[in-house]
Design a protein around this motif. Sequence first.
Motif, PDB file in Angstrom:
ATOM      1  N   LEU A  27       0.812  -1.215   0.000  1.00 26.32           N
ATOM      2  CA  LEU A  27       0.000   0.000   0.000  1.00 26.32           C
ATOM      3  C   LEU A  27       0.849   1.270   0.000  1.00 26.32           C
ATOM      4  O   LEU A  27       0.467   2.287  -0.588  1.00 26.32           O
ATOM      5  CB  LEU A  27      -0.912   0.016   1.234  1.00 26.32           C
ATOM      6  CG  LEU A  27      -2.166  -0.850   1.212  1.00 26.32           C
ATOM      7  CD1 LEU A  27      -2.845  -0.801   2.574  1.00 26.32           C
ATOM      8  CD2 LEU A  27      -3.130  -0.376   0.131  1.00 26.32           C
ATOM      9  N   LEU A  28       2.008   1.228   0.672  1.00 21.33           N
ATOM     10  CA  LEU A  28       2.771   2.452   0.924  1.00 21.33           C
ATOM     11  C   LEU A  28       3.948   2.671  -0.012  1.00 21.33           C
ATOM     12  O   LEU A  28       4.441   3.799  -0.122  1.00 21.33           O
ATOM     13  CB  LEU A  28       3.292   2.427   2.374  1.00 21.33           C
ATOM     14  CG  LEU A  28       2.235   2.456   3.478  1.00 21.33           C
ATOM     15  CD1 LEU A  28       2.885   2.175   4.832  1.00 21.33           C
ATOM     16  CD2 LEU A  28       1.525   3.800   3.506  1.00 21.33           C
ATOM     17  N   ASN A  79       4.552   3.078  -3.057  1.00 24.54           N
ATOM     18  CA  ASN A  79       4.486   4.072  -4.134  1.00 24.54           C
ATOM     19  C   ASN A  79       3.919   5.412  -3.692  1.00 24.54           C
ATOM     20  O   ASN A  79       3.696   6.298  -4.524  1.00 24.54           O
ATOM     21  CB  ASN A  79       3.646   3.514  -5.297  1.00 24.54           C
ATOM     22  CG  ASN A  79       4.311   2.322  -5.963  1.00 24.54           C
ATOM     23  OD1 ASN A  79       5.522   2.304  -6.160  1.00 24.54           O
ATOM     24  ND2 ASN A  79       3.512   1.307  -6.311  1.00 24.54           N
ATOM     25  N   GLU A  80       3.686   5.578  -2.385  1.00 24.01           N
ATOM     26  CA  GLU A  80       3.177   6.847  -1.869  1.00 24.01           C
ATOM     27  C   GLU A  80       4.282   7.897  -1.859  1.00 24.01           C
ATOM     28  O   GLU A  80       5.429   7.620  -1.490  1.00 24.01           O
ATOM     29  CB  GLU A  80       2.637   6.671  -0.450  1.00 24.01           C
ATOM     30  CG  GLU A  80       1.346   5.875  -0.351  1.00 24.01           C
ATOM     31  CD  GLU A  80       0.119   6.735  -0.587  1.00 24.01           C
ATOM     32  OE1 GLU A  80       0.282   7.937  -0.907  1.00 24.01           O
ATOM     33  OE2 GLU A  80      -0.999   6.207  -0.466  1.00 24.01           O
ATOM     34  N   SER A  81       3.928   9.121  -2.243  1.00 25.30           N
ATOM     35  CA  SER A  81       4.896  10.220  -2.248  1.00 25.30           C
ATOM     36  C   SER A  81       5.332  10.554  -0.819  1.00 25.30           C
ATOM     37  O   SER A  81       4.498  10.669   0.086  1.00 25.30           O
ATOM     38  CB  SER A  81       4.271  11.455  -2.903  1.00 25.30           C
ATOM     39  OG  SER A  81       5.156  12.557  -2.847  1.00 25.30           O
ATOM     40  N   VAL A 106       7.068   8.674   1.147  1.00 27.47           N
ATOM     41  CA  VAL A 106       7.216   7.463   1.961  1.00 27.47           C
ATOM     42  C   VAL A 106       8.407   6.666   1.442  1.00 27.47           C
ATOM     43  O   VAL A 106       8.531   6.423   0.242  1.00 27.47           O
ATOM     44  CB  VAL A 106       5.945   6.602   1.904  1.00 27.47           C
ATOM     45  CG1 VAL A 106       6.155   5.296   2.676  1.00 27.47           C
ATOM     46  CG2 VAL A 106       4.755   7.369   2.470  1.00 27.47           C
ATOM     47  N   PRO A 110      -6.536   2.117   1.658  1.00 31.56           N
ATOM     48  CA  PRO A 110      -5.668   2.834   0.717  1.00 31.56           C
ATOM     49  C   PRO A 110      -5.587   4.330   1.037  1.00 31.56           C
ATOM     50  O   PRO A 110      -6.612   4.990   1.245  1.00 31.56           O
ATOM     51  CB  PRO A 110      -6.343   2.592  -0.641  1.00 31.56           C
ATOM     52  CG  PRO A 110      -7.090   1.310  -0.460  1.00 31.56           C
ATOM     53  CD  PRO A 110      -7.572   1.305   0.960  1.00 31.56           C
ATOM     54  N   SER A 111      -4.359   4.825   1.139  1.00 27.54           N
ATOM     55  CA  SER A 111      -4.044   6.252   1.356  1.00 27.54           C
ATOM     56  C   SER A 111      -4.456   6.785   2.727  1.00 27.54           C
ATOM     57  O   SER A 111      -4.165   7.937   3.053  1.00 27.54           O
ATOM     58  CB  SER A 111      -4.696   7.124   0.274  1.00 27.54           C
ATOM     59  OG  SER A 111      -4.230   6.752  -1.004  1.00 27.54           O
ATOM     60  N   VAL A 152      -1.202   7.726   5.177  1.00 20.67           N
ATOM     61  CA  VAL A 152      -0.436   8.908   4.773  1.00 20.67           C
ATOM     62  C   VAL A 152      -1.248  10.175   5.013  1.00 20.67           C
ATOM     63  O   VAL A 152      -0.728  11.181   5.511  1.00 20.67           O
ATOM     64  CB  VAL A 152      -0.010   8.793   3.298  1.00 20.67           C
ATOM     65  CG1 VAL A 152       0.621  10.096   2.825  1.00 20.67           C
ATOM     66  CG2 VAL A 152       0.968   7.640   3.124  1.00 20.67           C
ATOM     67  N   ASN A 153      -2.527  10.158   4.658  1.00 22.94           N
ATOM     68  CA  ASN A 153      -3.376  11.334   4.877  1.00 22.94           C
ATOM     69  C   ASN A 153      -3.496  11.645   6.371  1.00 22.94           C
ATOM     70  O   ASN A 153      -3.525  12.813   6.775  1.00 22.94           O
ATOM     71  CB  ASN A 153      -4.763  11.106   4.281  1.00 22.94           C
ATOM     72  CG  ASN A 153      -4.744  11.097   2.764  1.00 22.94           C
ATOM     73  OD1 ASN A 153      -3.864  11.696   2.136  1.00 22.94           O
ATOM     74  ND2 ASN A 153      -5.699  10.404   2.158  1.00 22.94           N
ATOM     75  N   LYS A 211      -0.297  13.322   7.513  1.00 20.26           N
ATOM     76  CA  LYS A 211      -0.204  14.697   6.985  1.00 20.26           C
ATOM     77  C   LYS A 211      -1.073  15.674   7.777  1.00 20.26           C
ATOM     78  O   LYS A 211      -0.843  16.886   7.717  1.00 20.26           O
ATOM     79  CB  LYS A 211      -0.624  14.713   5.511  1.00 20.26           C
ATOM     80  CG  LYS A 211       0.403  14.113   4.563  1.00 20.26           C
ATOM     81  CD  LYS A 211      -0.083  14.196   3.120  1.00 20.26           C
ATOM     82  CE  LYS A 211       0.959  13.650   2.152  1.00 20.26           C
ATOM     83  NZ  LYS A 211       0.466  13.692   0.731  1.00 20.26           N
TER      84      LYS A 211
END
Length: 511
Positions: free
Chosen positions: A339-340, A342-344, A346, A426-427, A430-431, A434
């Motif tokens: 899940l993580l 490819n996260e910007s 990370v 998903p996401s 990270v959200n 932030k």
Amino acid sequence: MLMILCMPSKPTEPHNNFNSYNTNKPMPVISKNNNNNASSSVPKLFLFFTFLSILSLAFFFFPTTTITTTTIAHPSLSLQSSLEPTINVYVADLPRSLNYGLLDRYWAFSPSDSRLGSDSDRGIRSSNLGIKTLEIPPYPENPLIKQYSAEYWILGDLMTPPQHRTGSFAKRVFDPRNAHVIFVPFFATLSAEMQLGMAKGAFRKKVGNEDYKRQRQVIDFLKKTESWKRSGGRDHVFVLTDPVAMWHVKDEISPAILLVVDFGGWYRHDSKSSNCSSTDTDMIQHTQVSVLKDVIVPYTHLLPRLHLSENKERHNILYFKGAKHRRRGGLIREKLWDLLVNESGVIMEEGFPNATGREQSIRGMRASEFCLHPAGDTPTSCRLFDAIQSLCIPVIISDNIELPFEGMVDYLEFSVFVAVSDALKPSWLVNHLKSFSKEQKDRFRQNMAQVQPIFVYDNGHPGGIGPIPLDGAVNHIWKKVHQKLPMIKEAIIREKRKPPGVSVPRRCHCT
């Protein structure tokens, strides 16, 4: 009556005060002005006693609740009070071959196995030829073994001469009848790791297993002592920082006080050996691992401490370095990775804690706001304590985790806890990270800097023989053991009064 309230009383000497030698100092002189005449001194004395009378009445009618509230609100900052009692510890008389002698054997090896032959230890072997003659050899620097070195530092403190132990919460006694607990000086983790490194295939067997022979030697010796017979081992302390340490004799030592990094190595074993049902959850026995009697201790951190004054701007949101594939509860790690990755912002790195991996971890943790802490083969890992030393805010992904020094340390002051179900959206993670403001993250790091010393074992002395810091891991471990003493005493008394032939049914620790 007012004069009675304000009269100063003789200070009471604290019980077992580590700094009791200071009580012999002369009392300070209140007034140094000896040139005043009698007429000028009387008004001053009158004003002085009037002030004390008012102050006494103020304390009487207005209790100092503010001070108490402040102390409770920041338990992680309340370290060692001079009024705290000590815990009396007797060191079981095991032969040297079961502790420091194991280190002699370790440093005599020339192994090729990665568990015993790390680059750092090869360097020590080649550069320090006199290591074989040391009375107390160093503990391995191999990260797979060093992370479990609590056994070394705890024994080192107890072996330190009494005149250098004034800061130790544990008081060593030399008569077991005067002891609150019996410390078992067996390097169980080092023994297990050496067996895994030399003959892994024999680890779960008894034949050809040197580790099993050592476990058996420890138990056979202890069971012959009056201390063990008196308590059934309930007041004995074992250091089991590796989940597989003393694996063959778990049933025999389970009534004892176990110092473990978590309970992950015990759950499956217990659920198989007893028919666990939901009705057992509030009936934890002293034949099972439990927070009632056992102590969760920190792993030894592998990365150096970053002081708050050295902290620099962090460009990454989240960092993780470790193995992607894990077993049992660690299966969530692979899902999080996918899940993580490819996260910007990370950084997910797969690697081994060798010299190269260590430098990568230092850079990654110090350049990231948050550090991911998912379960591995067991719920915890030394990664959490590396993050704390790196001032990287831990993100703990777990629905059920035991952490060191709960009640002394409030992890909410510097960590983020996330439910597994939320982390796998998903996401979402990270959200969520932030959403923390700069002020919140700065406050997390300030609080983390305050508790960094609590998770440090190394006292800076060769062999661990020397004064330990008041606010270090060893003292906090003994404080937690001290908290368990009423429960241990109750269990011993309850066991003694049972009629002959009566046994308590075995129940598991369900969570």
